[in-house]
Design a protein around this motif. Structure first.
Motif, PDB file in Angstrom:
ATOM      1  N   VAL A   1       0.354  -1.184   0.016  1.00 29.81           N
ATOM      2  CA  VAL A   1       0.440   0.241   0.066  1.00 29.81           C
ATOM      3  C   VAL A   1       0.635   1.116   0.228  1.00 29.81           C
ATOM      4  O   VAL A   1       1.584   1.281   0.752  1.00 29.81           O
ATOM      5  CB  VAL A   1      -0.838  -0.374   1.003  1.00 29.81           C
ATOM      6  CG1 VAL A   1      -1.841   1.432   1.378  1.00 29.81           C
ATOM      7  CG2 VAL A   1      -1.882  -1.353   1.397  1.00 29.81           C
ATOM      8  N   PHE A   2       0.833   2.243  -0.874  1.00 27.97           N
ATOM      9  CA  PHE A   2       1.540   3.100  -0.409  1.00 27.97           C
ATOM     10  C   PHE A   2       0.524   4.067  -1.159  1.00 27.97           C
ATOM     11  O   PHE A   2      -0.684   4.716  -2.147  1.00 27.97           O
ATOM     12  CB  PHE A   2       2.430   3.153  -1.936  1.00 27.97           C
ATOM     13  CG  PHE A   2       2.572   2.685  -3.552  1.00 27.97           C
ATOM     14  CD1 PHE A   2       2.254   2.957  -4.240  1.00 27.97           C
ATOM     15  CD2 PHE A   2       2.234   1.226  -3.619  1.00 27.97           C
ATOM     16  CE1 PHE A   2       1.778   2.658  -5.598  1.00 27.97           C
ATOM     17  CE2 PHE A   2       2.056   0.402  -4.385  1.00 27.97           C
ATOM     18  CZ  PHE A   2       2.090   2.093  -5.907  1.00 27.97           C
ATOM     19  N   ASN A   3       1.156   5.936  -1.156  1.00 26.21           N
ATOM     20  CA  ASN A   3       0.499   7.127  -1.647  1.00 26.21           C
ATOM     21  C   ASN A   3       1.487   7.539  -2.786  1.00 26.21           C
ATOM     22  O   ASN A   3       2.486   7.432  -3.035  1.00 26.21           O
ATOM     23  CB  ASN A   3       0.519   8.111  -0.258  1.00 26.21           C
ATOM     24  CG  ASN A   3       0.179   7.239   0.564  1.00 26.21           C
ATOM     25  OD1 ASN A   3      -1.082   7.191   0.638  1.00 26.21           O
ATOM     26  ND2 ASN A   3       0.655   8.177   2.042  1.00 26.21           N
ATOM     27  N   VAL A   4       0.786   7.760  -4.111  1.00 27.95           N
ATOM     28  CA  VAL A   4       1.067   8.546  -5.090  1.00 27.95           C
ATOM     29  C   VAL A   4       1.088   9.960  -5.179  1.00 27.95           C
ATOM     30  O   VAL A   4      -0.256  10.994  -5.353  1.00 27.95           O
ATOM     31  CB  VAL A   4       0.982   7.999  -6.381  1.00 27.95           C
ATOM     32  CG1 VAL A   4       1.618   8.730  -7.873  1.00 27.95           C
ATOM     33  CG2 VAL A   4       1.038   6.324  -5.644  1.00 27.95           C
ATOM     34  N   SER A   5       2.110  10.971  -5.545  1.00 28.28           N
ATOM     35  CA  SER A   5       1.456  11.980  -5.757  1.00 28.28           C
ATOM     36  C   SER A   5       2.412  12.785  -7.238  1.00 28.28           C
ATOM     37  O   SER A   5       3.742  12.141  -8.002  1.00 28.28           O
ATOM     38  CB  SER A   5       2.086  13.570  -4.381  1.00 28.28           C
ATOM     39  OG  SER A   5       3.838  13.258  -4.996  1.00 28.28           O
ATOM     40  N   LEU A   6       1.460  13.614  -7.674  1.00 32.30           N
ATOM     41  CA  LEU A   6       1.938  14.034  -9.225  1.00 32.30           C
ATOM     42  C   LEU A   6       1.995  15.753  -9.402  1.00 32.30           C
ATOM     43  O   LEU A   6       1.233  16.129  -9.144  1.00 32.30           O
ATOM     44  CB  LEU A   6       0.482  13.527  -9.805  1.00 32.30           C
ATOM     45  CG  LEU A   6       0.629  13.785 -11.444  1.00 32.30           C
ATOM     46  CD1 LEU A   6       2.515  13.351 -11.991  1.00 32.30           C
ATOM     47  CD2 LEU A   6      -0.489  13.531 -12.612  1.00 32.30           C
TER      48      LEU A   6
ATOM     49  N   VAL B   1       6.847  12.065 -10.032  1.00 33.38           N
ATOM     50  CA  VAL B   1       5.817  11.246 -10.033  1.00 33.38           C
ATOM     51  C   VAL B   1       6.950  10.792  -8.757  1.00 33.38           C
ATOM     52  O   VAL B   1       7.682  10.288  -8.284  1.00 33.38           O
ATOM     53  CB  VAL B   1       5.519  10.369  -9.955  1.00 33.38           C
ATOM     54  CG1 VAL B   1       4.834   9.047  -9.693  1.00 33.38           C
ATOM     55  CG2 VAL B   1       4.351  10.259 -11.952  1.00 33.38           C
ATOM     56  N   LEU B   2       6.152  11.112  -7.322  1.00 28.25           N
ATOM     57  CA  LEU B   2       6.768  10.218  -6.021  1.00 28.25           C
ATOM     58  C   LEU B   2       6.025   9.370  -5.908  1.00 28.25           C
ATOM     59  O   LEU B   2       5.010   9.697  -5.082  1.00 28.25           O
ATOM     60  CB  LEU B   2       6.958  11.546  -5.047  1.00 28.25           C
ATOM     61  CG  LEU B   2       7.482  12.748  -5.663  1.00 28.25           C
ATOM     62  CD1 LEU B   2       7.465  13.968  -4.383  1.00 28.25           C
ATOM     63  CD2 LEU B   2       8.690  12.443  -5.803  1.00 28.25           C
ATOM     64  N   LEU B   3       6.366   8.230  -4.741  1.00 27.62           N
ATOM     65  CA  LEU B   3       5.544   7.352  -3.936  1.00 27.62           C
ATOM     66  C   LEU B   3       6.364   6.928  -3.104  1.00 27.62           C
ATOM     67  O   LEU B   3       7.082   6.326  -2.779  1.00 27.62           O
ATOM     68  CB  LEU B   3       5.880   5.961  -5.325  1.00 27.62           C
ATOM     69  CG  LEU B   3       5.177   6.008  -6.611  1.00 27.62           C
ATOM     70  CD1 LEU B   3       6.343   6.515  -7.477  1.00 27.62           C
ATOM     71  CD2 LEU B   3       4.657   5.309  -7.263  1.00 27.62           C
TER      72      LEU B   3
ATOM     73  N   PRO C   1       6.798   0.643  -2.496  1.00 22.77           N
ATOM     74  CA  PRO C   1       5.434   0.738  -4.005  1.00 22.77           C
ATOM     75  C   PRO C   1       6.374   0.342  -5.310  1.00 22.77           C
ATOM     76  O   PRO C   1       7.296   0.106  -5.407  1.00 22.77           O
ATOM     77  CB  PRO C   1       5.426   2.605  -4.045  1.00 22.77           C
ATOM     78  CG  PRO C   1       6.241   2.645  -2.907  1.00 22.77           C
ATOM     79  CD  PRO C   1       7.287   1.700  -2.527  1.00 22.77           C
ATOM     80  N   LEU C   2       5.070   0.254  -6.397  1.00 17.48           N
ATOM     81  CA  LEU C   2       5.402   0.604  -7.055  1.00 17.48           C
ATOM     82  C   LEU C   2       5.095   0.802  -8.555  1.00 17.48           C
ATOM     83  O   LEU C   2       3.994   1.120  -8.180  1.00 17.48           O
ATOM     84  CB  LEU C   2       6.371  -1.802  -7.826  1.00 17.48           C
ATOM     85  CG  LEU C   2       4.335  -2.301  -8.362  1.00 17.48           C
ATOM     86  CD1 LEU C   2       3.523  -2.040  -8.893  1.00 17.48           C
ATOM     87  CD2 LEU C   2       4.787  -3.965  -7.768  1.00 17.48           C
TER      88      LEU C   2
END
Length: 359
Positions: A294-299, A336-338, A347-348
């Protein structure tokens, strides 16, 4: 009767044009002439003549396929194409690896030796591919007709070492993976459309026209693009696309585990911000259950996915998930940051597609 030079003659009955050309190649005689000229066949009048062109002169409708490029049959002007990354007009070209023999073309496919047996899809214009395990012969034996590619054994006394020395016949199988090498041309200017396929074994053009480039480059030459990835323990993975369910499984079949950031330079920072549509591609390659990765993603610094769980979203591992984001403002770089949640596997990401809006 004057200045006859060519060893290659091609005739277009439709246009009544006779094309004369030399064919300079590594297996040609050292005095093989350069140049190409077109005659009006009935009168012998020269229509055009270019001393720099190299053959062969393969007639394909109103076009001549020649050495690594093409030109108009009636004028000799270079065939152009929109750069698949920037949209700018550029000269059409194709590539191949080492090898003897002469290219030949059917309506939809050009075949040649490119190390092993090579081909170029003239419809999709997605780059040069290979059929591994065997080579086309000293004289091109890759014959396309009626939807079948026939390769009768014709290596004669050649001593090149390839695994399969046999007559082979190939039919289309959509599930078979085919990867290409587009070449180093392209990408000069502001990138308007691109796909980056993490861990893929080659390039490939999608049905919507996006040219997907492998990263890192392992399958051959690709347009030079500025891509950076980071993470503490980066691990690329790749499976056959037949093992992954969902749309565009040839993208989600590979990826990068342990990634925490990806950036792609699209153009100069001096320009005005532009709107892009960005699609992120994921699939879980391990036999994990929901909640384990489980991970968070920012753009572009904005949160876009919170507590993103690939298995939960897809319903199972080995299934692709695509998430689309419109109106993403970009000046020069997509980033993109994960970040994993507590007690989660890293993350992947499988791939990213970036398309300028209104283009």
């Amino acid at each position: 009767e004057e200045d006859v030079f060519g060893t290659w003659l091609s005739y277009s009955e439709k246009h009544d044009v006779l094309v004369e050309a030399g064919r300079v190649a590594r297996d040609s005689l050292l005095d093989e002439p350069k140049g190409m000229r077109a005659f009006r066949a009935k009168t012998g009048v020269v229509i055009w003549h270019d001393k720099k062109f190299l053959g062969p002169a393969i007639l394909h409708g109103d076009m001549i396929l020649k050495d690594r490029s093409a030109c108009d049959l009636l004028t000799g002007e270079a065939k152009m194409r929109p750069d698949p990354l920037t949209g700018e007009s550029t000269e059409w070209s194709w590539i191949r690896n080492y090898g003897c023999n002469t290219p030949m073309a059917s309506q939809h496919l050009m075949t040649f030796r490119s190390g092993a047996a090579g081909y170029l899809d003239l419809c999709n214009d997605g780059g040069t591919g290979n059929f591994g395990g065997f080579r086309s012969s000293c004289t091109n034996n890759l014959i396309v007709a009626g939807g079948v590619l026939c390769a009768p054994e014709y290596t004669r006394t050649c001593t090149c070492s390839y695994q399969n020395q046999s007559s082979i016949c190939l039919v289309n199988m959509p599930d078979a993976e085919m990867w290409t090498s587009f070449g180093k041309v392209g990408g000069k200017g502001t990138i308007r459309r691109i796909g980056v396929n993490l861990g893929a074994p080659g390039d490939r053009k999608g049905d919507n026209g996006t040219l997907w480039l492998e990263y890192p480059s392992v399958g051959g030459m690709s347009p030079p693009i500025d891509v950076h990835v980071s993470g503490k323990e980066l691990q690329y993975f790749r499976r056959h696309s037949g093992r992954v369910e969902g749309p565009m499984n040839w993208v989600t079949a590979s990826g990068l585990k342990g990634i925490d950031a990806l950036s792609i330079t699209l153009g100069s920072a001096q320009g005005d911000p532009r709107k892009y549509t960005v699609r992120l591609f994921f699939s879980e390659p391990e036999e994990l259950k929901a909640g384990e990765r489980v991970f968070n993603v920012s753009l572009q610094g904005q949160a876009i996915l919170d507590n993103f769980d690939i298995v939960k979203e897809a319903g199972a591992a080995h299934r692709g998930v695509i998430r689309e984001f419109k109106g993403v403002m970009v000046t020069d770089e997509i980033k993109v940051l994960l970040k994993p949640t507590a007690n989660s596997k890293p993350p992947l990401l499988s791939g990213i597609e970036i398309v300028a809006e209104g283009w």
